[in-house]
Design a protein around this motif. Structure first.
Motif, PDB file in Angstrom:
ATOM      1  N   ARG A 143      -5.189  13.154   1.626  1.00 24.59           N
ATOM      2  CA  ARG A 143      -3.796  12.853   1.280  1.00 24.59           C
ATOM      3  C   ARG A 143      -3.630  11.406   0.842  1.00 24.59           C
ATOM      4  O   ARG A 143      -2.950  11.125  -0.154  1.00 24.59           O
ATOM      5  N   LEU A 144      -4.244  10.473   1.539  1.00 23.90           N
ATOM      6  CA  LEU A 144      -4.042   9.053   1.245  1.00 23.90           C
ATOM      7  C   LEU A 144      -4.967   8.528   0.152  1.00 23.90           C
ATOM      8  O   LEU A 144      -4.558   7.706  -0.671  1.00 23.90           O
ATOM      9  N   THR A 192       0.822  -1.205   0.000  1.00 23.30           N
ATOM     10  CA  THR A 192       0.000   0.000   0.000  1.00 23.30           C
ATOM     11  C   THR A 192       0.858   1.258   0.000  1.00 23.30           C
ATOM     12  O   THR A 192       0.409   2.312  -0.430  1.00 23.30           O
ATOM     13  N   GLU A 193       2.091   1.146   0.474  1.00 21.24           N
ATOM     14  CA  GLU A 193       2.964   2.321   0.472  1.00 21.24           C
ATOM     15  C   GLU A 193       3.348   2.708  -0.954  1.00 21.24           C
ATOM     16  O   GLU A 193       3.611   3.870  -1.242  1.00 21.24           O
ATOM     17  N   ARG A 250      -6.077  13.762   6.357  1.00 20.17           N
ATOM     18  CA  ARG A 250      -5.520  12.410   6.204  1.00 20.17           C
ATOM     19  C   ARG A 250      -6.217  11.666   5.061  1.00 20.17           C
ATOM     20  O   ARG A 250      -5.565  11.019   4.238  1.00 20.17           O
ATOM     21  N   ARG A 257      -4.563   2.659  -0.781  1.00 18.30           N
ATOM     22  CA  ARG A 257      -3.780   3.372   0.243  1.00 18.30           C
ATOM     23  C   ARG A 257      -4.624   3.608   1.487  1.00 18.30           C
ATOM     24  O   ARG A 257      -4.145   3.464   2.615  1.00 18.30           O
ATOM     25  N   GLY A 258      -5.880   3.977   1.278  1.00 15.96           N
ATOM     26  CA  GLY A 258      -6.766   4.207   2.413  1.00 15.96           C
ATOM     27  C   GLY A 258      -6.988   2.959   3.234  1.00 15.96           C
ATOM     28  O   GLY A 258      -6.995   2.993   4.477  1.00 15.96           O
ATOM     29  N   GLY A 293      -4.971   0.607   3.590  1.00 14.59           N
ATOM     30  CA  GLY A 293      -3.738   0.273   4.284  1.00 14.59           C
ATOM     31  C   GLY A 293      -3.518   1.117   5.522  1.00 14.59           C
ATOM     32  O   GLY A 293      -2.540   0.917   6.244  1.00 14.59           O
ATOM     33  N   ASP A 294      -4.407   2.052   5.782  1.00 17.24           N
ATOM     34  CA  ASP A 294      -4.290   2.941   6.938  1.00 17.24           C
ATOM     35  C   ASP A 294      -5.370   2.576   7.953  1.00 17.24           C
ATOM     36  O   ASP A 294      -6.568   2.731   7.689  1.00 17.24           O
ATOM     37  N   GLU A 295      -4.965   2.087   9.108  1.00 20.54           N
ATOM     38  CA  GLU A 295      -5.924   1.606  10.107  1.00 20.54           C
ATOM     39  C   GLU A 295      -6.904   2.687  10.555  1.00 20.54           C
ATOM     40  O   GLU A 295      -8.051   2.392  10.889  1.00 20.54           O
ATOM     41  N   ARG A 296      -6.469   3.938  10.542  1.00 16.60           N
ATOM     42  CA  ARG A 296      -7.355   5.010  10.995  1.00 16.60           C
ATOM     43  C   ARG A 296      -8.507   5.249  10.017  1.00 16.60           C
ATOM     44  O   ARG A 296      -9.599   5.666  10.415  1.00 16.60           O
ATOM     45  N   LEU A 297      -8.255   5.021   8.715  1.00 16.82           N
ATOM     46  CA  LEU A 297      -9.273   5.332   7.711  1.00 16.82           C
ATOM     47  C   LEU A 297     -10.179   4.161   7.360  1.00 16.82           C
ATOM     48  O   LEU A 297     -11.260   4.361   6.795  1.00 16.82           O
TER      49      LEU A 297
END
Length: 301
Positions: free
Chosen positions: A235-236, A182-183, A232, A191-192, A194-198
């Motif tokens: 951006r992602l 995801t990076e 966030r 990408r989203g 891959g981000d635990e917050r999103l």
């Protein structure tokens, strides 16, 4: 909740077009011109070097899987340098049972299974937006099994072949998306996810696409401030939350219009609009053609 990646694959409706055994022996190199359709390859034995235009060369070994969402021009070769033979992928695709590079006799130094597929309805733009230009996955037993099953289905042509191929390619795509870094993916859903917050916000949006979401509500689902969540997410994912939601509403609407079994008012309700007229204005602005015309042609103007 709805699984966003599964929803992407469902909307794409992939179908396998061809798969070929590919082998090479000695010193060899071939260069393919741009193909434009998604293609894949898995190394079954030995190894080779893949050089995709605009991308650093990759040493491929047994078990390595590669997915090229748009298949630009590329060169594939033995590890020892050799003058490349120019080939047209349109002429090679599906033409022979096995494609042999280099020396034609003897046990090959490299064997792989490669193929390509198309999409029944939606274009490849959605896949391109999710994935990097080159997806390289090492040592995935599941991808190896899936690609080998694709090859078997292409070779056998048993009853139900088309259905099986489309399901296998769907599974292959989901597995490749899971395995892709995801990076390295471009800004987008992958990408989203891959981000635990999103992740909770994305799942909420996909599960209740008809809900009148606000940035404040979505920020609350992930326990972030409105401004921090907005920054966030943008951006992602590469788009502001409401822009992303609109784009997905329009993708769902396009699918429903292609099916042609719901009224405009029913589709409007399904994708979160209070009236058919409000939906028509939003759809026309986003897609470039009115809903009725899109339903008849399946394409924007």
């Amino acid at each position: 909740m709805s699984a966003p990646l599964s929803e992407v694959v469902r909307l794409l409706r992939p179908r396998a077009v061809f798969a070929n055994l590919i082998s090479g022996k000695g010193n060899w190199a071939v260069r393919y011109s741009e193909f434009g359709q998604p293609s894949f390859c898995i190394v079954l034995e030995g190894g080779c070097v893949l050089s995709v235009d605009g991308h650093a060369p990759i040493n491929l070994a047994i078990g390595d899987f590669v997915l090229l969402p748009t298949t630009p021009a590329f060169k594939i070769s033995s590890h020892a340098p050799a003058p490349p033979i120019e080939l047209d992928p349109q002429q090679v695709a599906g033409g022979v049972a096995e494609l042999r590079y280099g020396e034609q006799r003897g046990h090959p130094d490299m064997r792989s299974l490669g193929g390509s597929f198309q999409f029944n309805e939606a274009g490849p733009a959605m896949l391109i937006a999710l994935l990097p230009r080159v997806v390289h996955v090492q040592g995935s037993r599941r991808l190896t099994q899936l690609v080998q099953m694709v090859g078997e289905e292409v070779a056998d042509r048993k009853p139900g072949n088309e259905f099986m191929l489309s399901r296998l390619v769907e599974l292959m795509l989901v597995e490749a998306m899971r395995a892709a870094s995801t990076e390295n993916a471009p800004p987008g859903m992958l990408r989203g996810l891959g981000d635990e917050r999103l992740v909770p916000a994305l799942k909420h949006m996909h599960a209740r696409i008809d809900h009148a979401w606000s940035v404040a509500q979505l920020a609350k689902t992930v326990a972030m401030s409105r401004s921090a969540f907005f920054e966030r997410f943008t951006r992602l994912v590469g788009a502001a939350p409401m822009e992303y939601l609109l784009a997905w509403r329009m993708e769902i609407a396009k699918e429903l219009l292609r099916k042609n079994d719901l009224t405009a008012a029913q589709i409007a309700e399904r994708v979160g609009y209070a009236s058919a007229s409000a939906f028509s204005v939003a759809f026309s602005r986003h897609v470039g053609t009115p809903p009725g015309r899109y339903a008849r042609s399946g394409e924007p103007d």
